[in-house]
Design an enzyme around this catalytic site. Structure first.
Site, short mmCIF file in Angstrom:
data_model
loop_
_atom_site.label_atom_id
_atom_site.label_comp_id
_atom_site.label_asym_id
_atom_site.label_seq_id
_atom_site.Cartn_x
_atom_site.Cartn_y
_atom_site.Cartn_z
CD GLU A 60 -50.38 72.19 14.50
OE1 GLU A 60 -50.94 70.82 14.42
OE2 GLU A 60 -51.09 72.92 14.86
CG HIS A 129 -52.09 78.97 23.54
ND1 HIS A 129 -52.74 78.06 24.21
CD2 HIS A 129 -52.35 79.05 22.38
CE1 HIS A 129 -53.76 77.68 23.34
NE2 HIS A 129 -53.65 78.13 22.21
#
Lengths: 326, 340
Positions: A60, A129
């Site tokens: 990322e 999440h």
């Protein structure tokens, strides 16, 4: 009027941007061969090829940073991060570089980058999440934070985001991808403006993203009991459109803020503070908030449901502010 | 060690005196910075490059004008070598609007887009992904440009280093990883922070050439960089250069240097890169004592002029405090350009 889903609307927006400008490319984990973790970019690899629909490794920080560098160099990258929780791995790049470089360089280094990511709970995905951290990002000067809630905004926000000379983050609530709606003809309102989604006289409900639908249902239920709620969709968390909020509160004299983020230090705290700072004497009741319970989101459905804002909690909060006698 | 570059010992050319000139300028500039810091004219953090000049000058000499540079917070030398005027660099440290970052960045955040000098990064390894993106853009557009990214050996411990190395090799971008190995990450010796102190082994594992170079030898640095840039520019992908050097001064102005001995510093000072190239040029009859003195005097003069320029600088008006957070959008958002 065409019926579509938020997923298809965003896909069409990406497609249109890529066709219109060869500087635009999409980069992120599984955006290509897999078709996107949420299938937003499905089919785009075939149409545009692997250079412009660029699969990345699970890095990322590096691929967000690469988006920053490519934007500085004159390209117009769209970086997709799978979920807001994963964006924390790239927070150094987003805060220390994307949001900062223009100012730190005395105006020389602009970063015209768009970062899209999913946010929000409600899918039993537990505590890594499901969170709603867009309010944190709203804290950061140097970026713009968009939170589309309708098919029109999923379809229409990307182009102005790409045209922006500075970084724009788009937070897409995962439960909205399947949401269907009629696509309006014409353009959307400016992305930095809040929009009144339902007019009302008795109370202002301020919300955004995945909570908008809940608030509209709550408003319908309240209408059945003679309470006329106005519902404002913020659409942008930075900048915040104070004028639209204050204009509404000046008419309704009551406000409830609904936000899937945790209550402490949240965007709803910021909205509440601004109403208090600028419209204190218009208020007939304290501003109330409906937020996520202060807990990492649990897996079990009944617990997750209890943690997230619900229609019932919105209705209860409105009842409470409406019952305060001025 | 996997791959050690032993660059062909270049025969010195008359033009190599320029390398010495640049190293002297960097040295004298930074010596003045230290004085000005003691006099409270420069504040914030100040990280001096003294001892490491052969790295920035050697790499810089191998790059073309159109190439990109991304550097660290110890970057005065890199900026000067790339042609950022010494006055603009000094004015930046004085916090003046005439500074190369309008006084917004200070010593750690020098920028000059005109010189394709993209900072001045204060987060260790944080500049690497940005450099990757600059190089990626050139790769995608087929521009034969190289991006040189400087970082210290301390960055090798960061995840961003490994992510960027992997992606740079995977995407064959034209990027030079210029690792300035001065043996200490602030006060932490390499052997106390890396499981394998041979950095080229880690680098080579990403599938790119990894060369270890004597960073006290400006010619060796230039020759290795030339070779690396040739490969990167031709589409051969990135190269990792370990430039072995040493910082003569403290990490910053606050560092009492408890972590290394004076003897160790003294041994490295024997290898002063400026003395070394001056001796070689003299040996090759390309320099004599008068010429060296003249070069040094010219460097001092340039530094004097830079200080005078900075002294004459102006403070940015407070009304501009929130400018440059976003691009100016006059008429659209009002004078302050604030988006809150």
């Amino acid at each position: 009027m065409t019926s579509t889903t938020c997923r298809e609307a965003m896909r069409e927006a990406i497609r249109e941007a890529m066709l219109a400008d060869d500087r635009v490319f999409l980069m992120g984990e599984d955006v290509g061969a897999y078709g996107g973790c949420f299938a937003v970019s499905k089919g785009l690899l075939d149409e545009f090829g692997p250079d412009r629909i660029r699969d990345t490794p699970l890095s990322e920080s590096a691929f967000v940073g690469a988006g920053i560098g490519a934007a500085i160099a004159g390209l117009r990258p769209i970086v997709e991060i799978m979920t807001v929780n994963f964006s924390l791995l790239a927070l150094d790049q987003i805060l220390n570089n994307a949001a900062t470089l223009r100012h730190m360089s005395g105006g020389q280094v602009g970063v015209p980058l768009v970062i899209r990511m999913t946010t929000g709970g409600g899918r039993q995905l537990a505590a890594q999440h499901s969170h709603s951290l867009e309010g944190w990002y709203g804290h950061i000067p140097g970026i713009t934070v968009l939170v589309p809630a309708t098919v029109d905004d999923f379809r229409g926000m990307l182009a102005p985001a790409l045209a922006d000379p500075d970084p724009v983050l788009i937070f897409e609530h995962a439960l909205l991808y399947n949401a269907e709606g009629e696509l309006s003809a014409g353009s959307i309102p400016p992305i930095d403006r809040a929009v009144v989604r339902r007019s009302g006289r008795d109370v202002t409900i301020v919300t955004y993203g995945g909570s908008l639908a809940k608030c509209l249902v709550a408003a319908d239920q309240l209408a059945g009991r003679g309470i006329d709620a106005e519902v404002i969709d913020l659409r942008s968390l930075r900048p915040l459109d104070d004028a639209t909020l204050l204009d509404s509160v000046a008419r309704t004299h009551r406000a409830v803020v609904v936000d899937e983020g945790w209550r402490s230090g949240s965007i709803s705290a910021e909205v509440s503070a601004r109403i208090t700072e600028h419209a204190f004497f218009d208020l007939d009741a304290p501003v109330l908030r409906v937020c996520c319970a202060e807990v990492p989101l649990p897996y079990a459905k009944h617990l997750e449901d209890a943690a997230l804002p619900s229609v019932e909690r919105v209705v209860a909060a409105v009842d409470e502010v409406v019952n305060v006698r001025a | 060690m996997t791959t050690v570059a032993s660059p062909v010992p270049a025969t010195l050319a008359p033009s190599d005196v320029e390398l010495l000139r640049r190293m002297l300028l960097v040295r004298r500039f930074e010596e003045r910075c230290a004085e000005l810091y003691s006099a409270s004219r420069i504040r914030g953090f100040l990280h001096l490059y003294i001892g490491e000049e052969a790295v920035a000058v050697g790499v810089g000499a191998a790059l073309e004008d159109g190439d990109n540079v991304v550097a660290t917070y110890r970057e005065h030398g890199h900026a000067l070598v790339r042609g950022v005027p010494a006055g603009a660099v000094m004015a930046e440290m004085f916090g003046k609007v005439e500074g190369c970052s309008r006084g917004r960045g200070g010593s750690m955040h020098l920028f000059s887009v005109d010189h394709r000098f993209y900072g001045g990064h204060g987060i260790v390894a944080g500049g690497l992904p940005v450099a990757l993106g600059l190089a990626l853009a050139d790769r995608m557009r087929g521009v034969p440009r190289v991006t040189a990214c400087f970082f210290g050996e301390g960055a090798v411990a960061e995840g961003e280093f490994h992510e960027t190395m992997n992606l740079a090799a995977l995407w064959t971008v034209p990027m030079l990883f210029c690792c300035e190995n001065n043996l200490y990450a602030m006060g932490t010796a390499l052997a106390r922070s890396e499981s394998d102190t041979d950095l080229t082994v880690k680098a080579a594992s990403y599938g790119m050439p990894a060369w270890s170079v004597d960073g006290m030898d400006v010619i060796a640095v230039r020759e290795a960089t030339r070779r690396a840039a040739l490969q990167a520019r031709a589409g051969g992908g990135p190269v990792f250069l370990e430039l072995r050097t040493y910082r003569f001064r403290a990490h910053s102005m606050y560092d009492p240097e408890l972590y290394r001995s004076k003897d160790e510093v003294a041994v490295w000072r024997e290898r002063d890169p400026i003395d070394a190239i001056a001796r070689r040029l003299t040996g090759a009859a390309l320099l004599d004592a008068d010429a060296l003195e003249a070069l040094d005097a010219a460097a001092m003069e340039e530094v004097d002029a830079a200080v005078a320029f900075a002294d004459a600088g102006t403070d940015e008006p407070l009304s501009d405090l929130t400018r440059h957070v976003y691009a100016d959008r006059r008429g659209e958002r009002g004078p302050e350009e604030e988006r809150t």
